[in-house]
Design an enzyme around this catalytic site. Structure first.
Site, PDB file in Angstrom:
ATOM      1  N   SER A 155      -2.843   0.268  -4.374  1.00 24.01           N
ATOM      2  CA  SER A 155      -3.408   1.478  -3.794  1.00 24.01           C
ATOM      3  C   SER A 155      -4.830   1.725  -4.268  1.00 24.01           C
ATOM      4  O   SER A 155      -5.268   1.201  -5.301  1.00 24.01           O
ATOM      5  CB  SER A 155      -2.526   2.679  -4.189  1.00 24.01           C
ATOM      6  N   ASP A 210      -0.360   5.215   0.666  1.00 25.95           N
ATOM      7  CA  ASP A 210      -0.676   6.232   1.670  1.00 25.95           C
ATOM      8  C   ASP A 210      -0.835   5.610   3.052  1.00 25.95           C
ATOM      9  O   ASP A 210      -1.611   4.674   3.246  1.00 25.95           O
ATOM     10  CB  ASP A 210      -1.951   6.962   1.274  1.00 25.95           C
ATOM     11  N   ASP A 246       0.844  -1.185   0.000  1.00 18.00           N
ATOM     12  CA  ASP A 246       0.000   0.000   0.000  1.00 18.00           C
ATOM     13  C   ASP A 246       0.887   1.247   0.000  1.00 18.00           C
ATOM     14  O   ASP A 246       2.072   1.186   0.374  1.00 18.00           O
ATOM     15  CB  ASP A 246      -0.894  -0.030   1.248  1.00 18.00           C
TER      16      ASP A 246
END
Length: 270
Positions: free
Chosen positions: A44, A12, A10
């Site tokens: 993401s 963020d 991932d």
């Protein structure tokens, strides 16, 4: 690397720092992984083009799981995609408009393969959306746009889990909502998630779950962590992610992903 051939990560809250930037020397880390024949795949809720902007030198070869698993790319070639039915698009736009009419401050982004689309153009909202959707158009009617839609993303100024998710938690059998960030909820076709995207990538590469590592911090990462035998929750992760992952990593502001990878490259215990 203890048999690891694929790392799904991932962005963020996981790999990126608080300024939404990669660690300064992450290109060197990627080169070390490539030298060991380990594939790195960003996974993401962001738009595909937003992810590529972080890794421009790898655009032609790097696999990408974008839009929370609704789009899986192998370099510049589409490997798999799951689009919303046109009737579902109309229904979702109608639900969103109804909430706005009730006074709820929620912005909507219809995420297509060609671009992302919004109906309102307030500076603050556009600035927030542009962080994750660099290909963005302001249109008169989201439901009338001609594109293949991967998801509807909803943004609120407060807590998405508290303020907007309950309105989309129960939809028809063809749709599924997930909290994808502090301010964001994504609605996709049922069965779409990062875990399924990772399964599709594993099948294409001939890589098993036991050869896969994954890092995540929020509830939209849960299924992805399930598909990796070496699953890591960040120190700053949502409690549900901590409960689901097998291992822990330092938080994103402490370069946690990179520290775990470097420990493995060095053959040290993690």
């Amino acid at each position: 690397m203890n048999g690891i051939r694929l790392i799904a990560c991932d962005l963020d809250g996981t790999l990126l720092d608080e300024q939404k930037q990669l660690p300064a020397d992450f290109a060197h880390t990627l080169a070390q992984l490539a030298a060991r024949d380990v594939v790195f795949c960003p996974a993401s809720g962001r738009q595909y083009h937003s992810i590529l902007a972080l890794f421009p030198e790898l655009a032609a070869t790097m696999p990408v799981i974008a839009e929370n698993g609704a789009l899986v790319m192998m370099g510049e070639r589409e490997l798999a995609s799951s689009c919303l039915a046109r009737a579902d698009v109309s229904e979702l736009v109608a639900i969103w408009r109804g909430l706005v009419q009730q006074g709820l401050d929620v912005g909507a982004v219809m995420c297509g393969k060609r671009s992302a689309y919004v109906e309102r153009g307030g500076t603050g909202f556009i600035d927030e959306v542009a962080k994750y959707y660099p290909r963005l158009e302001v249109v008169d009617d989201l439901a009338a746009v001609a594109d293949d839609f991967l998801k509807l993303a909803l943004c609120v100024p407060g807590s998405a889990e508290r303020d907007i998710y309950p309105h989309f938690a129960v939809l028809g059998p063809s749709l599924k909502a997930v909290v994808s960030g502090e301010r964001w909820v994504d609605v996709m076709a049922a069965g779409v998630n990062k875990g399924r995207g990772l399964q599709q990538l594993q099948a294409a590469l001939g890589i098993a779950r036991e050869q896969t590592m994954a890092f995540g911090d929020f509830v939209n990462d849960l299924e992805m962590l399930d598909e990796a035998a070496h699953s890591y929750a960040m120190k700053n992760a949502h409690p549900a992610v901590v409960a689901r992952a097998r291992f822990r990593a330092p938080c994103n502001t402490e370069r946690g992903v990179q520290r775990v990878i470097h420990s493995l490259l060095a053959g040290a215990a993690v």
